[in-house]
Write a protein that holds these residues in place. Structure first.
Motif, PDB file in Angstrom:
ATOM      1  N   SER A   6       0.848  -1.187   0.000  1.00  0.00           N
ATOM      2  CA  SER A   6       0.000   0.000   0.000  1.00  0.00           C
ATOM      3  C   SER A   6       0.887   1.242   0.000  1.00  0.00           C
ATOM      4  O   SER A   6       0.794   2.103   0.871  1.00  0.00           O
ATOM      5  N   ASN A   8       2.382   4.842  -0.870  1.00  0.00           N
ATOM      6  CA  ASN A   8       1.774   6.119  -1.192  1.00  0.00           C
ATOM      7  C   ASN A   8       2.849   7.116  -1.597  1.00  0.00           C
ATOM      8  O   ASN A   8       4.012   6.772  -1.754  1.00  0.00           O
ATOM      9  N   GLY A   9       2.426   8.357  -1.765  1.00  0.00           N
ATOM     10  CA  GLY A   9       3.367   9.355  -2.246  1.00  0.00           C
ATOM     11  C   GLY A   9       3.491   9.324  -3.758  1.00  0.00           C
ATOM     12  O   GLY A   9       2.668   8.720  -4.452  1.00  0.00           O
ATOM     13  N   SER A  10       4.497   9.968  -4.277  1.00  0.00           N
ATOM     14  CA  SER A  10       4.684  10.042  -5.727  1.00  0.00           C
ATOM     15  C   SER A  10       5.820   9.132  -6.176  1.00  0.00           C
ATOM     16  O   SER A  10       6.625   8.659  -5.372  1.00  0.00           O
ATOM     17  N   ASN A  29      -1.383   0.248  -5.681  1.00  0.00           N
ATOM     18  CA  ASN A  29      -0.892   0.978  -4.517  1.00  0.00           C
ATOM     19  C   ASN A  29      -1.733   2.242  -4.361  1.00  0.00           C
ATOM     20  O   ASN A  29      -2.855   2.321  -4.891  1.00  0.00           O
ATOM     21  N   LYS A  30      -1.193   3.214  -3.674  1.00  0.00           N
ATOM     22  CA  LYS A  30      -1.888   4.484  -3.472  1.00  0.00           C
ATOM     23  C   LYS A  30      -1.009   5.642  -3.943  1.00  0.00           C
ATOM     24  O   LYS A  30      -1.006   6.725  -3.348  1.00  0.00           O
ATOM     25  N   LEU A  31      -0.286   5.377  -5.008  1.00  0.00           N
ATOM     26  CA  LEU A  31       0.624   6.388  -5.540  1.00  0.00           C
ATOM     27  C   LEU A  31      -0.167   7.526  -6.186  1.00  0.00           C
ATOM     28  O   LEU A  31      -1.218   7.309  -6.798  1.00  0.00           O
ATOM     29  N   SER A  32       0.352   8.744  -6.047  1.00  0.00           N
ATOM     30  CA  SER A  32      -0.312   9.926  -6.589  1.00  0.00           C
ATOM     31  C   SER A  32       0.711  10.788  -7.316  1.00  0.00           C
ATOM     32  O   SER A  32       1.885  10.431  -7.440  1.00  0.00           O
ATOM     33  N   ASN A  53      -3.808   3.000  -9.219  1.00  0.00           N
ATOM     34  CA  ASN A  53      -3.238   3.986  -8.319  1.00  0.00           C
ATOM     35  C   ASN A  53      -4.088   5.249  -8.419  1.00  0.00           C
ATOM     36  O   ASN A  53      -5.236   5.190  -8.880  1.00  0.00           O
ATOM     37  N   SER A  54      -3.542   6.361  -8.017  1.00  0.00           N
ATOM     38  CA  SER A  54      -4.235   7.649  -8.164  1.00  0.00           C
ATOM     39  C   SER A  54      -3.324   8.628  -8.893  1.00  0.00           C
ATOM     40  O   SER A  54      -3.257   9.814  -8.552  1.00  0.00           O
ATOM     41  N   ASN A  77      -6.535   5.058 -13.165  1.00  0.00           N
ATOM     42  CA  ASN A  77      -5.850   6.211 -12.608  1.00  0.00           C
ATOM     43  C   ASN A  77      -6.682   7.451 -12.914  1.00  0.00           C
ATOM     44  O   ASN A  77      -7.820   7.327 -13.398  1.00  0.00           O
TER      45      ASN A  77
END
Length: 532
Positions: A6, A8-10, A29-32, A53-54, A77
Motif C-alpha cells: 500500500s 503512497n506518495g509520488s 498501490n496508493k501512488l499519486s 493507483n491515483s 488512474n
C-alpha cells in the motif's frame, strides 16, 4: 500474485537512474502525482504496470522513448489530457491497457504504427472524435473502446479482424447496424455491442460464431425476430437482448444452448408462449422475460431449472396457474410475476424456497388463501401480493418473516388480524394493507419500525419498487391504540378515510395540528354513526 502493498506518495524522478531495469510493477498501490519524465530513461524496460493507483497529470511523451516496451498497463488512474501522439514509436508494444483513467481527446493516428499490438483497451475514458480507420485492420485479439464518446459508425471492415476474441463497443458512441458478415469473426468469444444505437435486425450469420460465450446486444433499437441460428451457439453462457424492438416468438432452438447461464429478453415485443424447451437449460441462473407480450401459461418445465436464482416474468399476458414445480427451484432468490393474468392459488410448494428474498405476485387474478408454508421464507425482504383476489386470514406463520422490508397486501379480500410480529425485526419500511377487511389491533410490533411512515393512499407499486417508506391501512377496520411513535416527528402521516376505532395517541399521528384535528373529527363522526 496479489499485491498486498500500500505504497503512497509520488513516483520519485530518481527512478530514471535505474537504466538496467527490465520490469517495473507499481500496480495496486496508493501512488499519486505525475509520472516523472525521467521514466523515459528506462530504455531496457519491457513491462510497465502502474494500474490501480491515483496517478494524475498527463502521460509524459517521454514514455515513447521506451522502444523495447511490450506491455503498458495503466488502468484505473486519474490522468488528464490525452494519449501522447508519440505513442506510435513503441513498435514492440503488444498490450496497451489504459481503461478508466480519465483520458480525453482522440486516439492518436500514430497508433496505426503499432503492428505488434494484440490488445488495445481504452474503455471508460472520455475519448472522442473518430477512431483511426487503421485500427479496424490491425491484428488484434482484444479491442475495447467501450464507454467513451466516439463519433461515427461501426464499420463493415470490422469483420476482417479474424483473430479477434474480445470486442467491447458498448456505450462507445458508435452507432449503425451489425455487419451482415458478423459471422466471419469466427474466433470471437465475447461480443458486447449494447447501448450502441444499433438499428436493423440480428444477422443470420451470427450462428457462425461457434466459440462465442458472451453476446450482449441490449439497449439498442434492433427489430425483427431472433434468428433460429442462435441455437448453433452451443458455447453461449450469457445472452442479453433486452430493451430492443424485437418481436415474434422465442425460438425453440434456444433449448440447444446448454451452457447458458443468463438469458435476458426483457423489454421487447415478444409474443406467443414461453417454450417448454426452456426447461432444458440446466445451467440457467437468471431468466429475464419481463415487459413483453408473452401469453399462455408458465410451463411446468421451468421447475427443471435447478440452478435458477432469479426469474422475472412480470408485465406480460401470462395466464393459468403458477406451476407447483416452481417449488423445485430451491436456489431461487427472486420471483417477480407481477402484472399478468395468473389465476388459481399460490402453490404450497412456494414454502420450499427458503433462500427467497423477493416474492412479487402483484396485480394478477390469484385466489384462495396465503399458504402457511410462506412462513418458511425467513429470508424474504420483499413480499408483494397486492391487487389480487386473495382471501382468508393471514397465516400465523407469517410472524416468522422477521427480515421483511416491503410488505404489500392491499386490494385483496383478506380478513382477520394482521400478523402480530409484522415488524418484530424492525426492518419494515414499506407496508400496505388497504382495501381489505382486517380487524383487531394494529400490531404493536410496528413500534420497532422507526422508519415506517403511514400514508392512506400510496402510489401504485410497480417493480422495481421505489426506495420510499410508506404504510397504508386504508379501508380496513382496526381496534385499539394507534402506536403513533412509529412515525417520524418530521413527517406528516395521513390516515385519510381510514376506518379506525379507538383512541389516537396525541401528538404522534401528525406534526401538523390541523391534520390531527381532521383525524379526531373523522373519528368522532364515525363513533357517532356507530352509536346511532
Amino acid at each position: 500474485m496479489e499485491n498486498l502493498n500500500s505504497l503512497n506518495g509520488s513516483i520519485p524522478p530518481q527512478i530514471g537512474a535505474l537504466s538496467n531495469l527490465n520490469t517495473l510493477d507499481l500496480s495496486t498501490n496508493k501512488l499519486s502525482g505525475s509520472i516523472p519524465n525521467s521514466i523515459g530513461n528506462l530504455f531496457k524496460l519491457s513491462y510497465l504496470n502502474l494500474h490501480a493507483n491515483s496517478l494524475s497529470g498527463t502521460i509524459p511523451s517521454e514514455i515513447a522513448q521506451l522502444v523495447g516496451l511490450q506491455q503498458l498497463l495503466m488502468r484505473n488512474n486519474i490522468f488528464s489530457g490525452s494519449l501522447p501522439q508519440e505513442i506510435g514509436r513503441l513498435r514492440n508494444l503488444r498490450i496497451l491497457d489504459i481503461p478508466y483513467s480519465n483520458l480525453t481527446g482522440t486516439i492518436p493516428m500514430s497508433i496505426e504504427k503499432l503492428n505488434n499490438l494484440s490488445r488495445l483497451d481504452v474503455a471508460g475514458n472520455h475519448l472522442s472524435g473518430n477512431i483511426p480507420q487503421r485500427i479496424w485492420h490491425m491484428d488484434l485479439k482484444i479491442l475495447s473502446l467501450a464507454l467513451n464518446n466516439f463519433d461515427g459508425f461501426i464499420p463493415k471492415e470490422i469483420v476482417n479482424m479474424r483473430n479477434l476474441e474480445i470486442l467491447y463497443l458498448q456505450g462507445s458512441g458508435l452507432s449503425g447496424s451489425m455487419p451482415e458478415e458478423i459471422g466471419m469473426l469466427g474466433n470471437i468469444v465475447e461480443l458486447d455491442m449494447s447501448n450502441c444505437n444499433l438499428i436493423g435486425s440480428i444477422p443470420i450469420s451470427i450462428g457462425a460464431l461457434a466459440n462465442i460465450s458472451l453476446l450482449k446486444l441490449q439497449d439498442n433499437q434492433l427489430f425483427g425476430h431472433i434468428p433460429r441460428e442462435i441455437g448453433k451457439l452451443v458455447n453461449l453462457k450469457i445472452l442479453y437482448l433486452g430493451n430492443n424492438n424485437l418481436s415474434g416468438s422465442i425460438p425453440h432452438e434456444i433449448e440447444f444452448l446448454k451452457q447458458l447461464g443468463e438469458l435476458d429478453l426483457s423489454g421487447n415485443f415478444f409474443s406467443g408462449k414461453i417454450p417448454s424447451t426452456i426447461g432444458n437449460l440446466s445451467n440457467l441462473n437468471s431468466l429475464y422475460l419481463y415487459a413483453n407480450s408473452l401469453s399462455g401459461s408458465i410451463p411446468d418445465e421451468v421447475g427443471n431449472l435447478h440452478s435458477l436464482v432469479t426469474i422475472q416474468l412480470l408485465r406480460n399476458n401470462l395466464s393459468g396457474q403458477i406451476p407447483a414445480s416452481i417449488g423445485n427451484l430451491v436456489n431461487l432468490d427472486s420471483i417477480l410475476l407481477d402484472e399478468n393474468k395468473l389465476s388459481g392459488s399460490i402453490p404450497s410448494t412456494i414454502g420450499n424456497l427458503s433462500k427467497l428474498s423477493s416474492l412479487s405476485l402483484a396485480l394478477n387474478e390469484l385466489t384462495g388463501s396465503i399458504p402457511s408454508g410462506i412462513g418458511n421464507l425467513t429470508n424474504v425482504r420483499v413480499l408483494s401480493l397486492l391487487g389480487n383476489d386473495l382471501s382468508g386470514n393471514i397465516p400465523i406463520e407469517m410472524n416468522r418473516l422477521t427480515a421483511l422490508e416491503n410488505l404489500q397486501l392491499a386490494d385483496n379480500n383478506f380478513i382477520g388480524h394482521l400478523p402480530t410480529n409484522i415488524c418484530i425485526g424492525g426492518k419494515l419500511t414499506n407496508f400496505s394493507a388497504s382495501n381489505n377487511s382486517f380487524i383487531g389491533l394494529i400490531p404493536e410490533s410496528l413500534k420497532n419500525c422507526f422508519s415506517l411512515i403511514r400514508f392512506y393512499e400510496p402510489p401504485p407499486m410497480i417493480p422495481p419498487y421505489p426506495d420510499t417508506t410508506e404504510s397504508s391501512f386504508g379501508n380496513s377496520y382496526h381496534l385499539g391504540e394507534d402506536y403513533g411513535w412509529i412515525c417520524s416527528s418530521s413527517e406528516i402521516s395521513n390516515v385519510g378515510s381510514f376506518d379506525y376505532f379507538g383512541q389516537l395517541s396525541n401528538g404522534h399521528v401528525s406534526s401538523d395540528d390541523k391534520d390531527e384535528d381532521m383525524v379526531d373529527s373523522e373519528d368522532t363522526e364515525m363513533m357517532e354513526s356507530e352509536d346511532s
